[in-house]
Scaffold this active site. Structure first.
Site, short mmCIF file in Angstrom:
data_model
loop_
_atom_site.label_atom_id
_atom_site.label_comp_id
_atom_site.label_asym_id
_atom_site.label_seq_id
_atom_site.Cartn_x
_atom_site.Cartn_y
_atom_site.Cartn_z
N ASP A 293 0.86 -1.18 0.00
CA ASP A 293 0.00 0.00 0.00
C ASP A 293 0.90 1.23 0.00
O ASP A 293 1.85 1.30 0.78
CB ASP A 293 -0.88 -0.02 1.25
CG ASP A 293 -1.99 1.01 1.22
OD1 ASP A 293 -1.67 2.22 1.06
OD2 ASP A 293 -3.16 0.64 1.37
N SER B 181 -7.77 13.98 -13.23
CA SER B 181 -9.10 13.71 -13.79
C SER B 181 -9.77 15.01 -14.21
O SER B 181 -9.58 16.06 -13.59
CB SER B 181 -9.96 13.01 -12.74
OG SER B 181 -11.32 12.98 -13.11
N TYR C 37 -14.06 12.75 -4.62
CA TYR C 37 -13.06 12.18 -5.51
C TYR C 37 -12.33 13.27 -6.29
O TYR C 37 -11.09 13.33 -6.32
CB TYR C 37 -13.70 11.19 -6.48
CG TYR C 37 -12.76 10.78 -7.60
CD1 TYR C 37 -11.69 9.92 -7.35
CD2 TYR C 37 -12.94 11.28 -8.90
CE1 TYR C 37 -10.83 9.57 -8.38
CE2 TYR C 37 -12.08 10.92 -9.91
CZ TYR C 37 -11.02 10.07 -9.66
OH TYR C 37 -10.16 9.73 -10.67
N LYS D 173 -8.27 14.64 -6.18
CA LYS D 173 -7.39 14.77 -7.34
C LYS D 173 -6.82 16.18 -7.45
O LYS D 173 -5.64 16.37 -7.76
CB LYS D 173 -8.15 14.39 -8.62
CG LYS D 173 -8.37 12.89 -8.78
CD LYS D 173 -7.05 12.14 -8.88
CE LYS D 173 -7.22 10.66 -9.09
NZ LYS D 173 -5.93 9.94 -9.18
N ASP E 200 -24.71 15.12 -11.82
CA ASP E 200 -24.33 14.90 -13.22
C ASP E 200 -24.39 16.22 -13.99
O ASP E 200 -25.18 17.12 -13.67
CB ASP E 200 -25.26 13.89 -13.88
CG ASP E 200 -24.86 12.46 -13.61
OD1 ASP E 200 -23.79 12.25 -13.01
OD2 ASP E 200 -25.61 11.55 -14.00
#
Length: 338
Positions: free
Chosen positions: A58, A124, A148, A152, A296
């Site tokens: 890890d 991303s 998330y 990033k 979205d």
């Protein structure tokens, strides 16, 4: 060049390892298999004809990672290791910050200790959040709408701070992916989600294979040509080749930091993707329209001009190539779904 690849058995990581070896680089992988399968290592070896050196650990384990780095003395790191589900990140944000931010910080500290000078970071397009306009250039405002994406973006900040630190010799390429899809053309490697897929393409192929009843199309009232969401889908092999090009750019160029969008520069709607898959499969793939999901966005596709210019790279594979390779991979893994 000696390249340490974190998360090198994952979807994008495994394809990048193949391209690195094809380009003549010496590769060593660290992986904990939380998002990947051990048998992918054997597939990489079959494709490349080389034995892969892999350490199971890890990246938050500083002592273990430092031991590998001291033994290998890499010239560069390509950093994929991360948790990667947008929806899961909203349910367990602390874990996402621990792995994605904490793991990256540990890696950067280890790199400094062993004098590793280059890092290519898997970022991303989620860092942009809801873009004001498309195509999205690197100068667009950032504002991720989920944990998330925020992990990033913080990873990007960490890396830039390390590059800018007094006396630092680190250089970095931060690569903002749009939507990686497809599979290796051999049919030996591809995207293999655990449980219900979070991404559209494997959900389509599983439905085409009869493993799911229908595709849920979330939202049909966006301001797009057919009302469904529009995204930039990039073939995973094109994406992998961009990592090799970024590594080369860092090793021979004068730029200490590059932030680049990786996409095709064209958006396709959900229905266009389903229709193209249906043509490749040879029969209609059932779907049902449903309401929008929270968070979205209507459309998002890349302006890849900077990556095209700086890396001498561009995405070459078509939407038909994406669908054909993904379907070949799906057929090779019957029943690989919970």
């Amino acid at each position: 060049m000696k390249v340490l690849v974190t998360g090198g058995a994952g979807f994008v990581g495994s394809h990048t390892v193949v391209e690195l070896i094809a380009a003549g680089h010496d590769v060593r992988v660290v992986e904990n298999f939380c998002n990947s399968e051990r048998w992918i290592v054997e597939r990489i070896e079959r494709i490349t004809g080389q034995t892969l050196v892999l350490d199971e650990l890890d990246i938050r384990d500083r002592a273990a990672l430092l031991a590998v780095a001291r033994d290998y003395a890499p010239d560069a790191v390509i950093h994929f290791a991360a948790l990667k589900s947008v929806s899961e990140s909203t349910e367990m944000p602390a874990s996402y910050y621990d792995v994605n931010v904490g793991g990256t910080a540990t890696l950067l500290d280890v790199m400094q200790q062993v004098g590793c000078k280059h890092i290519v970071f898997s970022s991303s397009a989620t860092v942009y959040g809801q873009p004001e306009s498309c195509p999205v250039a690197e100068t667009a405002a950032v504002g991720p709408g989920n944990p998330y994406g925020r992990t990033k973006l913080i990873g990007e900040w960490l890396i830039r701070d390390c590059v800018a630190a007094p006396g630092s010799t680190l250089s970095a390429a931060i690569l903002r992916y749009f939507n990686p899809v497809g599979a290796h053309p051999s049919g030996l490697m591809g995207e293999l989600p655990r449980g219900v897929p979070n991404n559209l393409a494997p959900y389509i192929t599983q439905t085409a294979a009869g493993q799911r009843d229908y595709i849920r199309v979330f939202g049909d009232d966006y301001a797009t040509p057919d009302g469904t969401g529009v995204r930039d889908y990039i073939h995973v092999v094109d994406l992998a080749k961009a990592h090799v090009a970024a590594l080369n750019a860092l090793s021979v160029g004068t730029d200490r930091e590059l932030t680049l969008n990786l996409g095709t520069g064209r958006g396709y709607s959900v229905l266009e993707l389903i229709e193209t898959f249906s043509a490749v499969v040879g029969h209609p793939i059932p779907y049902q329209r449903q309401g929008r999901r929270a968070g979205d966005i209507g459309e998002c596709w890349a302006d890849p001009a900077l990556a095209n210019r700086v890396l001498g790279w561009r995405a070459e594979k078509s939407l038909q190539d994406i669908c054909a390779d993904a379907w070949r991979w799906q057929q090779a893994i019957p029943g690989a779904v919970d």
